[in-house]
Design a protein around this motif. Structure first.
Motif: not given
Length: 396
Positions: A39, A43, A59-64, A66-67, A94-95
């Motif tokens: 994961e 990212v 954005e990329e860390w937040t996307r991960m 969220d997933k 990640y957040y």
């Protein structure tokens, strides 16, 4: 993903110190929070063509996040609570890895941070080994948010246990610090109160508590909170902190004599001098090895200018303070620390007044060579926890 010449550390973004350290802070928690290298790598690969763009990083860390959080909620609905807790732990990291570079903070970044705190609490409500309790430490008419990680009962025995107060640094949080080996400390029968002190974590984001020089004020509050709980032995409560916490913990132990020991995970000496030099060099166009954007300084201090920040930092000096320390003291430092020179660690250690003191320098070949052993957290954690276990054992 090839490191800098002659540096054995895993430096994912070799041209960007801050991003490499940020990714390592996330990844190094893997043994204790289940962070998954696949994961993290996904990212990292998404960011390869955006190095230095902190908005893309967020954005990329937040996307991960969220997933993985969504996966956790799905498993929770299916009754798979332990799987859900594992997902929530990873998503929290990640957040918070993504949010740490945002300056100025935005409404969205604050919402993401609030989500990270909430899902960590949701994970803690499920996990039993170790038991994690969200608590509030009374302080100065308000309170400080903290995580009380309880000692493993089978290791602690029936008598009141020892405990460490663990403060943040310049830019980390109680949730991130949990992932730095705290479950292993609990497994040894030692509790840990991880506190978002003024200027850190929830305290600066949601409680309007900026960073202050007088760390003994909130350290005493934390000590008295633990001493008031029957499961802990007031004679075996220590204090530790990392990075800028190399200022917090030694000052606290020097001015609050009830602490039974002190660990500085990374040294400090004169933080005003450090930032006066940094700001001069930044103004000249020099690229520095910093863990967060330089604007972070003004934000945590609650001021609007560099001049005001430097004025506040005039009190962040350990000379004349650490000479008063009497409890056992441990200082860890990486020989290749690019943020705080080893020479300053040597100066601090020499000044500490404790008769029982230990200085561990991690060299290039053994690992832990970088700032606060971010390149090998395990080697630092093992050294610290062994030392604490020896110092705080009953009758020591």
């Amino acid at each position: 993903m090839i490191g800098r010449k002659d540096d054995p550390a895993f430096l994912y973004f070799p041209t960007n110190y801050r991003w490499s350290m940020g990714l390592l802070i996330c990844l190094s928690a893997a043994p204790w929070t289940g962070v998954e290298i696949d994961e993290v790598n996904r990212v990292g690969r998404a960011l390869e063509n955006h190095v230095g763009d902190d908005a893309a990083w967020f954005e990329e860390w937040t996307r991960m996040g969220d997933k993985i959080a969504a996966r956790g909620r799905d498993e929770e609905r299916r009754g798979h609570r332990l799987t859900a807790a594992s997902c929530f732990m990873r998503a929290t990291r990640y957040y918070q890895t993504g949010e740490r570079f945002i300056q100025p903070r935005s409404e969205r970044s604050m919402a993401v941070y609030a989500t990270s705190v909430k899902i960590f609490k949701d994970a803690a409500a499920i996990i039993r080994h170790p038991r994690i309790e969200s608590v509030e430490v009374p302080y100065d008419g308000t309170s400080l948010p903290a995580l009380l990680v309880h000692p493993e009962p089978s290791a602690a025995g029936s008598k009141p246990a020892s405990c460490m107060v663990f403060f943040d640094g310049f830019d980390v949080t109680k949730e991130l610090q949990y992932g730095y080996g705290v479950p292993d400390l609990a497994a040894r029968g030692i509790g840990c109160l991880i506190v978002d002190g003024p200027g850190n974590g929830e305290s600066v984001r949601f409680r309007n508590l900026p960073l202050i020089a007088e760390t003994e004020r909130y350290a005493t509050a934390a000590y008295e909170y633990l001493a008031g709980r029957r499961e802990f032995d007031p004679r075996r409560i220590g204090v530790m902190a990392l990075s800028l916490g190399g200022y917090y913990a030694p000052r606290a132990a020097a001015l609050e004599p009830r602490f039974a020991c002190c660990v500085a995970w990374g040294a400090q000496w004169d933080y005003h001098a450090i930032w006066a030099k940094r700001l001069d060099e930044l103004a000249s166009g020099k690229v520095l090895s910093l863990s967060v954007p330089p604007e972070h300084l003004q934000w945590v201090l609650g001021v609007s200018s560099q001049a005001a920040a430097l004025k506040k930092l005039e009190a962040f000096r350990l000379d004349g303070i650490v000479q008063k320390m009497r409890c056992p003291f441990l200082l860890l430092h990486g020989a290749g620390d690019e943020q705080i020179p080893l020479s300053l660690a040597e100066k601090c250690f020499a000044a500490v007044g404790s008769k029982e003191k230990t200085f561990k320098v991690f060299e290039r070949e053994e690992g832990g060579f970088h700032h606060c052993q971010v390149d090998n957290v395990t080697i630092a954690v093992h050294y610290m926890w062994d030392w604490i276990e020896d110092v705080l054992k009953p009758g020591a």
